[in-house]
Design a protein around this motif. Structure first.
Motif, PDB file in Angstrom:
ATOM      1  N   TRP A 103       1.040  -0.823  -0.073  1.00 12.29           N
ATOM      2  CA  TRP A 103       0.204  -0.210   0.264  1.00 12.29           C
ATOM      3  C   TRP A 103       0.230   1.197   0.195  1.00 12.29           C
ATOM      4  CZ3 TRP A 103      -5.082   0.863  -1.203  1.00 12.29           C
ATOM      5  CH2 TRP A 103      -5.518   1.550  -1.531  1.00 12.29           C
ATOM      6  N   PRO A 134      -0.737   0.419  -3.853  1.00  8.41           N
ATOM      7  CA  PRO A 134      -0.470  -0.947  -4.891  1.00  8.41           C
ATOM      8  C   PRO A 134       0.588  -0.182  -5.769  1.00  8.41           C
ATOM      9  CG  PRO A 134      -2.254   0.118  -5.041  1.00  8.41           C
ATOM     10  CD  PRO A 134      -2.170   0.589  -3.446  1.00  8.41           C
ATOM     11  N   LYS A 135       1.719  -0.437  -6.270  1.00 10.07           N
ATOM     12  CA  LYS A 135       2.690  -0.405  -7.349  1.00 10.07           C
ATOM     13  C   LYS A 135       2.023   0.392  -8.685  1.00 10.07           C
ATOM     14  CE  LYS A 135       7.330  -1.513  -5.928  1.00 10.07           C
ATOM     15  NZ  LYS A 135       7.290  -0.747  -4.593  1.00 10.07           N
ATOM     16  N   SER A 136       0.747  -0.011  -8.966  1.00  6.49           N
ATOM     17  CA  SER A 136       0.288   0.262  -9.934  1.00  6.49           C
ATOM     18  C   SER A 136      -0.400   1.766  -9.581  1.00  6.49           C
ATOM     19  CB  SER A 136      -0.648  -1.091 -10.347  1.00  6.49           C
ATOM     20  OG  SER A 136      -2.019  -1.161  -9.200  1.00  6.49           O
ATOM     21  N   ALA A 137      -0.286   2.397  -8.781  1.00 12.67           N
ATOM     22  CA  ALA A 137      -1.638   3.563  -7.957  1.00 12.67           C
ATOM     23  C   ALA A 137      -0.759   4.438  -9.382  1.00 12.67           C
ATOM     24  CB  ALA A 137      -0.806   4.077  -6.910  1.00 12.67           C
ATOM     25  N   PRO A 138      -2.095   5.430  -9.742  1.00 12.36           N
ATOM     26  CA  PRO A 138      -1.971   6.208 -11.392  1.00 12.36           C
ATOM     27  C   PRO A 138      -0.800   6.861 -10.170  1.00 12.36           C
ATOM     28  CG  PRO A 138      -4.247   5.817 -11.048  1.00 12.36           C
ATOM     29  CD  PRO A 138      -3.641   4.985  -9.868  1.00 12.36           C
ATOM     30  N   ARG A 139      -0.144   7.953 -10.787  1.00 16.10           N
ATOM     31  CA  ARG A 139       0.983   9.454 -10.106  1.00 16.10           C
ATOM     32  C   ARG A 139      -0.080  10.398 -11.034  1.00 16.10           C
ATOM     33  NH1 ARG A 139       5.093   9.723  -7.974  1.00 16.10           N
ATOM     34  NH2 ARG A 139       5.432   7.675  -7.336  1.00 16.10           N
ATOM     35  N   MET A 183      -7.495   4.192 -16.345  1.00 18.49           N
ATOM     36  CA  MET A 183      -6.921   3.114 -15.038  1.00 18.49           C
ATOM     37  C   MET A 183      -8.418   3.054 -14.138  1.00 18.49           C
ATOM     38  SD  MET A 183      -4.034   4.202 -15.305  1.00 18.49           S
ATOM     39  CE  MET A 183      -3.326   2.583 -13.717  1.00 18.49           C
ATOM     40  N   ASP A 212     -10.215   4.103  -3.715  1.00 20.25           N
ATOM     41  CA  ASP A 212      -8.203   3.216  -4.412  1.00 20.25           C
ATOM     42  C   ASP A 212      -7.226   4.532  -3.898  1.00 20.25           C
ATOM     43  OD1 ASP A 212      -9.973   2.054  -7.619  1.00 20.25           O
ATOM     44  OD2 ASP A 212      -9.463   1.387  -5.451  1.00 20.25           O
ATOM     45  N   GLN A 249       5.963   9.541 -15.239  1.00 22.48           N
ATOM     46  CA  GLN A 249       6.305   8.523 -15.722  1.00 22.48           C
ATOM     47  C   GLN A 249       7.564   7.666 -14.907  1.00 22.48           C
ATOM     48  OE1 GLN A 249       8.946   6.936 -17.571  1.00 22.48           O
ATOM     49  NE2 GLN A 249       7.760   5.105 -17.604  1.00 22.48           N
TER      50      GLN A 249
END
Ligand code: SAM
Length: 251
Positions: free
Chosen positions: A7, A9-14, A41, A47, A143
Motif C-alpha cells: 500500500w 499498490p505499485k500500480s497506483a496512478p501518479r 485507470m 482507490d 512515468q
C-alpha cells in the motif's frame, strides 16, 4: 499466509496537480486527468492515487468520488519529500519538434534539474511551444516517479546564454570538432555544471570560437562518430549521471 498487498499498490496512478497539497486537502480533477483516472485507470472510491504538487513532494491520496467528468481525491499522507536531483543543466539547441520532444522526455527521465533550450544560427526550429513542452516534461516525470519537475526555461539565443552564464557553473561544450574525453572531464569536475549541445547543422565557426573563449566552457568529445543532436544530449547526460550524477550512488 497470503502476503499483505503493498500500500499504495505499485500500480497506483501518479499525477502532478496544482499545489500546494496538504494533509486532508480535497483535490477535484476534471478534463484529461479525470478521464485518465476514471476511464483509463478505472479508479473508484477508496482507490489510491499518487499526487505530486512540484513543491511539497509526493502525496498518497484516496479517491472519494469518481464521476463521469470529475474525480475527487483526499490527500492523506506524504510518503516522499521533493526529490533532490544533481545540480546539472542541459542546454540543448532547439531541434525539429519530434526530436526535441525526445530530448525533453529523456532528459526528464534521466533526472535533469534544469532544461535551457538554446537558439543558434543553424537551428532549424526557431520556437518551442511552452505548454506542449511542459506537458511532455510532466508526463515523463509522472512515468519515472519523479516528485518534482525539472525547471524548463524559455529558449534563449546562444550569445545571451554565454553573456548571462552564472558564476561558478561549469559549461561542458559537446563539440563534434573535438575536445577532452567526456567521462574524464565529468569525473574531474565537482560542483554545478551544464552540457551544451548543438543543432542538426552544428555550431558555426564564430559560435564555436565564442563558446570556447568563455571562461566557464570546456570542450568535450562524445566519441569519434557524429551523433545527432538528440543523441548527443541524451547520451552526454546519461554519461554525466553515471560518472558524476546520482547513478554513481547505490539506491
Ligand atoms: N555539424 C555536424 C555535422 O553536420 O557534421 C553535426 C552536428 S551534430 C548533428 C549536433 C550536435 O551534437 C553537435 O553540435 C555537438 O554539440 C553534438 N555532437 C555530435 N557528435 C558529437 C561528438 N562526437 N562529440 C561531441 N559532440 C557531438
Amino acid at each position: 499466509m497470503p502476503a499483505t498487498p503493498a500500500w499504495p499498490p505499485k500500480s497506483a496512478p501518479r499525477l502532478f496537480v496544482p499545489g500546494p497539497l496538504a494533509e486532508g486537502a480535497t483535490i477535484s480533477l476534471d478534463g484529461g486527468q479525470a478521464h485518465y483516472l476514471g476511464k483509463v485507470m478505472r479508479v473508484g472510491p477508496g482507490d489510491a492515487v499518487i499526487l505530486c504538487d512540484d513543491a511539497t513532494g509526493e502525496w498518497l491520496a484516496r479517491v472519494t468520488e469518481a464521476g463521469k467528468r470529475d474525480v475527487v481525491l483526499l490527500a492523506e499522507t506524504l510518503p516522499r519529500p521533493p526529490e533532490s536531483v544533481p545540480d546539472f543543466w542541459l542546454c540543448p539547441a532547439l531541434l525539429k519538434k519530434d526530436r526535441f520532444d525526445l530530448v525533453l522526455e529523456k532528459a526528464t527521465e534521466l533526472g535533469i534539474a534544469h532544461i535551457r533550450p538554446v537558439l543558434t544560427r543553424r537551428c532549424v526550429a526557431d520556437k518551442l511551444n511552452p505548454e506542449r513542452a511542459r506537458t511532455i516534461v510532466t508526463e515523463a516525470a509522472e512515468q519515472c516517479a519523479r516528485t518534482a519537475l525539472p525547471a524548463l526555461a524559455e529558449p534563449v539565443k546562444l550569445d545571451a546564454l554565454l553573456r548571462d552564464w552564472p558564476e561558478g557553473r561549469a559549461l561542458f561544450f559537446a563539440d563534434e570538432a573535438g575536445g577532452a574525453p567526456a567521462a574524464a572531464a565529468f569525473a574531474a569536475h565537482s560542483g554545478p555544471a551544464a552540457l551544451l549541445v548543438g543543432p542538426e547543422g552544428g555550431f558555426d565557426d564564430a559560435e564555436r570560437a565564442a563558446i570556447r573563449a568563455h571562461p566557464a566552457a570546456q570542450a568535450i568529445t562524445l566519441g569519434p562518430r557524429i551523433l545527432r543532436g538528440e543523441t548527443a544530449a541524451i547520451g552526454g547526460l546519461a554519461l554525466w549521471m553515471g560518472v558524476a550524477g546520482d547513478w554513481s550512488a547505490a539506491v
